[in-house]
Design a protein around this motif. Structure first.
Motif, short mmCIF file in Angstrom:
data_model
loop_
_atom_site.label_atom_id
_atom_site.label_comp_id
_atom_site.label_asym_id
_atom_site.label_seq_id
_atom_site.Cartn_x
_atom_site.Cartn_y
_atom_site.Cartn_z
N LYS A 1 0.85 -1.19 0.00
CA LYS A 1 0.00 0.00 0.00
C LYS A 1 0.88 1.24 0.00
N ALA A 2 0.32 2.31 -0.55
CA ALA A 2 1.00 3.60 -0.55
C ALA A 2 0.00 4.67 -0.15
N VAL A 3 0.51 5.84 0.13
CA VAL A 3 -0.32 7.03 0.31
C VAL A 3 0.15 8.04 -0.72
N THR A 4 -0.75 8.49 -1.57
CA THR A 4 -0.39 9.41 -2.65
C THR A 4 -1.06 10.77 -2.41
N GLY A 5 -0.85 11.70 -3.33
CA GLY A 5 -1.26 13.08 -3.12
C GLY A 5 -2.75 13.29 -3.06
N ARG A 6 -3.19 14.09 -2.12
CA ARG A 6 -4.59 14.46 -2.03
C ARG A 6 -4.92 15.43 -3.16
N PRO A 7 -6.20 15.52 -3.57
CA PRO A 7 -6.58 16.53 -4.57
C PRO A 7 -6.17 17.92 -4.10
N GLY A 8 -5.53 18.64 -4.98
CA GLY A 8 -4.93 19.92 -4.62
C GLY A 8 -3.44 19.82 -4.40
N ASN A 9 -2.97 18.62 -4.05
CA ASN A 9 -1.54 18.31 -3.93
C ASN A 9 -1.27 17.04 -4.74
N GLU A 10 -1.63 17.07 -6.01
CA GLU A 10 -1.60 15.87 -6.84
C GLU A 10 -0.19 15.29 -6.99
N THR A 11 -0.09 13.99 -6.92
CA THR A 11 1.15 13.30 -7.29
C THR A 11 1.23 13.28 -8.81
N ASP B 1 15.36 8.52 -3.60
CA ASP B 1 15.58 9.69 -4.43
C ASP B 1 15.56 9.35 -5.92
N PHE B 2 14.91 10.18 -6.70
CA PHE B 2 14.99 10.08 -8.16
C PHE B 2 14.80 11.48 -8.72
N PRO B 3 15.60 11.87 -9.71
CA PRO B 3 15.52 13.23 -10.25
C PRO B 3 14.19 13.47 -10.95
N ASN B 4 13.57 14.61 -10.65
CA ASN B 4 12.35 15.01 -11.34
C ASN B 4 12.13 16.49 -11.09
N ASP B 5 11.26 17.08 -11.88
CA ASP B 5 11.01 18.51 -11.80
C ASP B 5 9.86 18.86 -10.86
N PHE B 6 9.38 17.88 -10.10
CA PHE B 6 8.22 18.10 -9.24
C PHE B 6 8.56 18.03 -7.76
N ALA B 7 9.83 17.76 -7.42
CA ALA B 7 10.27 17.66 -6.02
C ALA B 7 9.49 16.60 -5.25
N VAL B 8 9.20 15.47 -5.88
CA VAL B 8 8.52 14.37 -5.20
C VAL B 8 9.47 13.18 -5.10
N TYR B 9 9.17 12.28 -4.17
CA TYR B 9 9.99 11.09 -3.97
C TYR B 9 9.15 10.07 -3.21
N LEU C 1 -5.40 8.78 -0.46
CA LEU C 1 -4.87 9.97 -1.11
C LEU C 1 -4.83 11.08 -0.06
N ALA C 2 -3.67 11.23 0.59
CA ALA C 2 -3.60 12.12 1.75
C ALA C 2 -2.27 12.85 1.87
N SER C 3 -1.33 12.66 0.94
CA SER C 3 -0.02 13.29 1.07
C SER C 3 0.00 14.65 0.38
N GLY D 1 1.90 15.17 -2.12
CA GLY D 1 2.35 14.88 -3.48
C GLY D 1 3.38 13.77 -3.54
N CYS D 2 4.19 13.61 -2.48
CA CYS D 2 5.12 12.49 -2.43
C CYS D 2 4.36 11.19 -2.16
N VAL D 3 5.07 10.09 -2.27
CA VAL D 3 4.46 8.77 -2.10
C VAL D 3 4.99 8.13 -0.83
N ARG D 4 4.13 7.95 0.16
CA ARG D 4 4.49 7.28 1.40
C ARG D 4 4.32 5.77 1.22
N LEU D 5 5.23 4.99 1.82
CA LEU D 5 5.26 3.54 1.60
C LEU D 5 4.95 2.76 2.86
N GLU D 6 4.20 1.69 2.68
CA GLU D 6 3.85 0.81 3.79
C GLU D 6 5.05 -0.01 4.26
N LYS D 7 5.88 -0.47 3.33
CA LYS D 7 7.00 -1.35 3.67
C LYS D 7 8.30 -0.83 3.03
#
Length: 482
Positions: free
Chosen positions: A284-294, A364-372, A388-390, A392-398
């Motif tokens: 499972k992951a947690v991704t960006g909430r609307p307004g802070n889209e991943t 870390d991975f290079p991108n123009d959105f400052a997400v990881y 969907l609660a972050s 914009g970054c992706v939080r990881l379960e494991k």
């Protein structure tokens, strides 16, 4: 079966929420513009009368079948030979590389399909009288794409038959009556295992409700609550356009697949790691909430920061943390934040590694959105179906399991060394011997081989916008090629 097809089949048949498909990334982190559509090739092949009739029918059928149009185009058989050839070349580009043009992409749709010149293959197909085979060879070589095309055909048939009934009243297990009969008819429209007649909410219907909830990414408790009713009451026409949007995203993917890859389905909030053509880890992951889209993007994970401090983005500090400090002096210090002078009169916040919102691992991975990708001390978020609660970054379960998997080929960062670094508490950057491609993609509709389609909500509103753009662009391109 090709490696691409096998991988596409694995993606399509994985348990819901489905993992996302994969691509080989372009060299730059910010993709460049699409190549312009060629208006008039230097030398167009000449069609026979029979070929012109066949080609007009093939394109008209394929545009609808592949989700480029909601309704069938009717003017193709009236085009002259050169205009029909231009229409065929435009159709080929749309199927192979997507219907959108460069100006149609939002910034956070950070993926662009590769350019494709269909003229050589088309000319060969005309010369060898193999137009039907040419059209069949255009779509992406993924079983998952083919399954979604089959699903689109199913939902078009449902629409042609009048759609499905609306659920106004929520029946309960063991009840009888008209509300149960309506629920049964609604479920039967999508689920061939459901008996179409009957007004009793029995065990078989309970199982059908649970299957529907799994297809929609809901908690499969069997209770027909507000979320289930909302999902069931989405009109079939909107489901068709949702499928059209997801088919377009498939078309942005080139056929070559990286052997080792990490994939995130933003809409379903699921991460899957692949080795070869098989998924080897899912979480499972947690991704960006609307307004802070991943954002959708493609990059390479090249290092993992162990015990990372959190350099707080200015937007979060301004909107959330500085107001908390003003309202409750001492908040920042109690929560491990350092105030750092930037030397120009401004200040920034950094949270120490032992209290970091990034947990113990940052990928870390290079991108123009400052997400990881990163760990998080807030583990309760993974127990939710809506994740969907972050920011914009992706939080990881494991994250620890993922770190050890990605560092498996790095001799100095075997599991014992990772454990020791975590325990020491100091910030360390573990550089990977073999960088791994990461894909952040947005999938809200996916199908099994039999055309059974699973859906997720469209929290960012991207499906509706993309489907409308596909239809608008199809109209514009039709006018441009005639």
């Amino acid at each position: 079966m090709t490696a691409a097809a096998v991988a596409g089949q694995a993606l399509a048949q994985a348990p819901a929420p489905q993992p996302i498909p994969t691509i080989t990334p372009p060299a730059p982190t910010q993709p460049g513009p699409l190549a312009p559509v060629a208006r008039a090739p230097v030398s167009l092949p000449t069609l026979s009368a029979a070929q012109a009739r066949q080609l007009a029918t093939l394109i008209a059928d394929d545009e609808v079948a592949q989700g480029l149009r909601y309704t069938r185009r009717t003017d193709l058989d009236r085009l002259d030979g050169a205009a029909l050839v231009r229409a065929a070349l435009d159709h080929a580009r749309a199927i192979r590389s997507g219907r959108l043009m460069a100006e149609d992409f939002q910034r956070d749709w950070g993926i662009r399909p590769p350019a494709y010149d269909p003229l050589p293959d088309f000319a060969a197909a005309v010369a060898n009288d193999r137009l039907s085979a040419w059209v069949r060879a255009l779509p992406p070589p993924y079983v998952g794409y083919d399954a979604l095309v089959a699903g689109l055909a199913r939902y078009r048939r449902i629409a042609a038959d009048g759609g499905w009934p609306t659920i106004a009243t929520a029946p309960t297990f063991g009840s009888r009556g008209a509300a149960v009969a309506t629920l049964r008819a609604r479920l039967a429209a999508e689920d061939p295992q459901v008996a179409k007649s009957g007004d009793t909410f029995d065990a078989a219907l309970l199982d059908a409700v649970r299957r529907a909830q799994r297809r929609y990414g809901l908690n499969p408790v069997g209770t027909v609550g507000s979320q289930t009713i909302a999902a069931l009451n989405v009109p079939v026409e909107r489901r068709i356009r949702q499928i059209m949007a997801n088919l377009e995203r498939w078309r942005w993917l080139p056929p070559r697949l990286d052997q080792k890859r990490v994939q995130v389905n933003i809409a379903a909030a699921v991460l899957t790691a692949f080795d070869g053509d098989a998924p080897v880890m899912s979480m499972k992951a947690v991704t960006g909430r609307p307004g802070n889209e991943t954002p959708m993007l493609i990059s390479k994970i090249n290092s993992i920061v162990i015990n990372p401090p959190w350099n707080v983005p200015t937007s979060i500090a301004t909107k959330e943390l500085w107001p908390k400090e003003r309202a409750n002096p001492g908040y920042l210090k109690r929560n491990g934040f350092r105030v750092i002078d930037n030397g120009d009169g401004s200040k920034r916040l950094q949270q120490a590694s032992e209290r970091s919102a990034l947990g113990r691992f940052k990928f870390d991975f290079p991108n123009d959105f400052a997400v990881y990708l990163h760990d998080t001390p807030a583990q309760s978020g993974f127990s939710r179906f809506d994740r969907l609660a972050s920011h914009g970054c992706v939080r990881l379960e494991k994250p620890e399991e993922l770190a050890k998997l990605l560092l498996k080929t790095t001799p100095e960062w075997q599991p014992d060394a990772i454990d020791a670094a975590v325990a020491a508490g100091k910030t360390v950057r573990a550089r990977m011997a073999e960088p791994v491609t990461v894909y952040l993609l947005y999938w809200t509709a996916f199908a099994s081989a039999d055309g059974q389609v699973g859906f997720r909500d469209d929290p960012y509103g991207w499906d509706a916008k993309l489907a409308a753009t596909i239809e608008r662009r199809s109209q514009v391109q039709a006018q441009a090629t005639t």
